[in-house]
Write a protein that holds these residues in place. Structure first.
Motif, mmCIF file in Angstrom:
data_model
loop_
_atom_site.group_PDB
_atom_site.id
_atom_site.type_symbol
_atom_site.label_atom_id
_atom_site.label_comp_id
_atom_site.label_asym_id
_atom_site.label_seq_id
_atom_site.Cartn_x
_atom_site.Cartn_y
_atom_site.Cartn_z
ATOM 1 N N LYS A 17 37.388 45.036 36.283
ATOM 2 C CA LYS A 17 38.280 44.528 37.322
ATOM 3 C C LYS A 17 37.589 43.435 38.135
ATOM 4 O O LYS A 17 37.552 43.470 39.353
ATOM 5 C CB LYS A 17 38.760 45.677 38.218
ATOM 6 C CG LYS A 17 39.537 46.711 37.433
ATOM 7 C CD LYS A 17 40.041 47.822 38.306
ATOM 8 C CE LYS A 17 40.761 48.833 37.426
ATOM 9 N NZ LYS A 17 41.241 49.973 38.103
ATOM 10 N N ASN A 18 37.064 42.444 37.399
ATOM 11 C CA ASN A 18 36.254 41.419 38.037
ATOM 12 C C ASN A 18 36.967 40.080 38.210
ATOM 13 O O ASN A 18 36.332 39.089 38.536
ATOM 14 C CB ASN A 18 34.936 41.234 37.280
ATOM 15 C CG ASN A 18 35.128 40.953 35.807
ATOM 16 O OD1 ASN A 18 36.228 40.645 35.358
ATOM 17 N ND2 ASN A 18 34.052 41.043 35.054
ATOM 18 N N VAL A 19 38.280 40.053 37.958
ATOM 19 C CA VAL A 19 39.081 38.862 38.240
ATOM 20 C C VAL A 19 40.338 39.272 38.987
ATOM 21 O O VAL A 19 40.731 40.441 38.981
ATOM 22 C CB VAL A 19 39.475 38.087 36.951
ATOM 23 C CG1 VAL A 19 38.249 37.598 36.208
ATOM 24 C CG2 VAL A 19 40.373 38.902 36.056
ATOM 25 N N PHE A 20 40.956 38.300 39.614
ATOM 26 C CA PHE A 20 42.268 38.509 40.219
ATOM 27 C C PHE A 20 43.276 38.120 39.147
ATOM 28 O O PHE A 20 43.490 36.927 38.890
ATOM 29 C CB PHE A 20 42.429 37.641 41.476
ATOM 30 C CG PHE A 20 41.436 37.969 42.553
ATOM 31 C CD1 PHE A 20 41.620 39.069 43.380
ATOM 32 C CD2 PHE A 20 40.308 37.169 42.747
ATOM 33 C CE1 PHE A 20 40.707 39.377 44.371
ATOM 34 C CE2 PHE A 20 39.389 37.470 43.743
ATOM 35 C CZ PHE A 20 39.586 38.576 44.556
ATOM 36 N N PRO A 21 43.888 39.100 38.463
ATOM 37 C CA PRO A 21 44.682 38.803 37.269
ATOM 38 C C PRO A 21 45.886 37.908 37.507
ATOM 39 O O PRO A 21 46.268 37.148 36.610
ATOM 40 C CB PRO A 21 45.101 40.175 36.754
ATOM 41 C CG PRO A 21 44.841 41.142 37.844
ATOM 42 C CD PRO A 21 43.825 40.530 38.760
ATOM 43 N N SER A 22 46.491 37.955 38.670
ATOM 44 C CA SER A 22 47.693 37.146 38.895
ATOM 45 C C SER A 22 47.369 35.716 39.330
ATOM 46 O O SER A 22 48.257 34.867 39.351
ATOM 47 C CB SER A 22 48.589 37.812 39.937
ATOM 48 O OG SER A 22 47.931 37.865 41.185
ATOM 49 N N LEU A 23 46.107 35.441 39.636
ATOM 50 C CA LEU A 23 45.709 34.093 40.035
ATOM 51 C C LEU A 23 45.260 33.293 38.824
ATOM 52 O O LEU A 23 44.810 33.851 37.827
ATOM 53 C CB LEU A 23 44.569 34.147 41.060
ATOM 54 C CG LEU A 23 44.843 34.868 42.372
ATOM 55 C CD1 LEU A 23 43.615 34.804 43.274
ATOM 56 C CD2 LEU A 23 46.061 34.296 43.077
ATOM 57 N N THR A 24 45.346 31.972 38.927
ATOM 58 C CA THR A 24 44.863 31.114 37.849
ATOM 59 C C THR A 24 43.333 31.123 37.838
ATOM 60 O O THR A 24 42.685 31.604 38.785
ATOM 61 C CB THR A 24 45.336 29.662 38.039
ATOM 62 O OG1 THR A 24 44.723 29.134 39.217
ATOM 63 C CG2 THR A 24 46.856 29.569 38.109
ATOM 64 N N VAL A 25 42.781 30.558 36.786
ATOM 65 C CA VAL A 25 41.321 30.436 36.694
ATOM 66 C C VAL A 25 40.796 29.673 37.905
ATOM 67 O O VAL A 25 39.859 30.118 38.576
ATOM 68 C CB VAL A 25 40.925 29.723 35.375
ATOM 69 C CG1 VAL A 25 39.464 29.304 35.400
ATOM 70 C CG2 VAL A 25 41.237 30.612 34.189
ATOM 71 N N ARG A 26 41.401 28.544 38.204
ATOM 72 C CA ARG A 26 40.932 27.737 39.344
ATOM 73 C C ARG A 26 41.046 28.519 40.652
ATOM 74 O O ARG A 26 40.135 28.484 41.485
ATOM 75 C CB ARG A 26 41.706 26.427 39.430
ATOM 76 C CG ARG A 26 41.179 25.566 40.580
ATOM 77 C CD ARG A 26 41.948 24.276 40.762
ATOM 78 N NE ARG A 26 41.512 23.632 41.975
ATOM 79 C CZ ARG A 26 40.895 22.472 42.022
ATOM 80 N NH1 ARG A 26 40.607 21.821 40.908
ATOM 81 N NH2 ARG A 26 40.545 21.947 43.184
ATOM 82 N N GLU A 27 42.149 29.210 40.862
ATOM 83 C CA GLU A 27 42.305 29.996 42.091
ATOM 84 C C GLU A 27 41.247 31.094 42.177
ATOM 85 O O GLU A 27 40.712 31.364 43.254
ATOM 86 C CB GLU A 27 43.710 30.592 42.155
ATOM 87 C CG GLU A 27 44.793 29.555 42.388
ATOM 88 C CD GLU A 27 46.202 30.088 42.126
ATOM 89 O OE1 GLU A 27 47.151 29.489 42.671
ATOM 90 O OE2 GLU A 27 46.362 31.084 41.376
ATOM 91 N N ASN A 28 40.925 31.723 41.050
ATOM 92 C CA ASN A 28 39.860 32.720 41.032
ATOM 93 C C ASN A 28 38.539 32.091 41.454
ATOM 94 O O ASN A 28 37.802 32.662 42.257
ATOM 95 C CB ASN A 28 39.715 33.338 39.637
ATOM 96 C CG ASN A 28 40.487 34.616 39.469
ATOM 97 O OD1 ASN A 28 39.994 35.687 39.790
ATOM 98 N ND2 ASN A 28 41.710 34.502 38.970
#
Length: 164
Positions: A17-28
């Motif tokens: 769970k190391n990314v924000f799945p609903s955000l884009t790569v750039r937003e992450n």
């Protein structure tokens, strides 16, 4: 507190769970620099240079990416603070052999840039092969400590922890 760690130059990448799945790569990536002021373009360029695939997919939702790609996003987000120390928890867990090799190559590149890397990793042989210093833990205690190559060459370590 997390913000104090960031201010001290410490970045952490959890295993899951190391990314924000609903955000884009750039937003992450931008989320990794939430305490930074000013233009983030140079920081983004550094991450995109290290992980070119992220530049290609900067508009894609992170949750739709493969495990290896999500790991790149998580490491890139941590690098957005330009840390002195990058802490990685099982960065190759669940990755294909090809992505494991690529992840270790990126970790070496990050370290070559002067960023210290503290890594917990089950893939002991490959981790020790690139480690300046290694620690072998057993039942919660430090059993062996030495340079990575010395630990790999230690017959007791090889027999007990590295499969012979």
């Amino acid at each position: 507190k997390p913000e104090q760690m960031v201010r001290r130059g410490i970045a952490y990448v959890p295993q899951e769970k190391n990314v924000f799945p609903s955000l884009t790569v750039r937003e992450n990536l931008e989320m990794g620099a939430y305490l930074m002021k000013g233009d983030l373009s140079q920081r983004l360029d550094k991450v995109y240079t290290l992980f070119p695939k992220l530049a290609e997919r900067r508009r894609q939702q992170a949750g739709l990416m493969s495990g290896g790609e999500r790991q790149m996003v998580a490491m890139g987000r941590a690098l957005m603070i330009d840390p002195q120390l990058l802490m990685l928890d099982e960065p190759t867990a669940g990755l294909s052999p090809l992505l494991i090799d690529e992840t270790f190559e990126r970790i070496q590149e990050i370290n070559a840039q002067g960023i210290g890397v503290l890594m917990v990793e089950q893939n002991a042989k490959q981790a020790l092969a690139i480690a300046n210093r290694g620690y072998v833990l057993a039942t919660g205690s430090n059993r062996y400590e030495d340079t990575g190559p010395n630990l790999l060459a230690n017959p007791e370590v090889a027999e007990m922890f590295l499969g012979g």
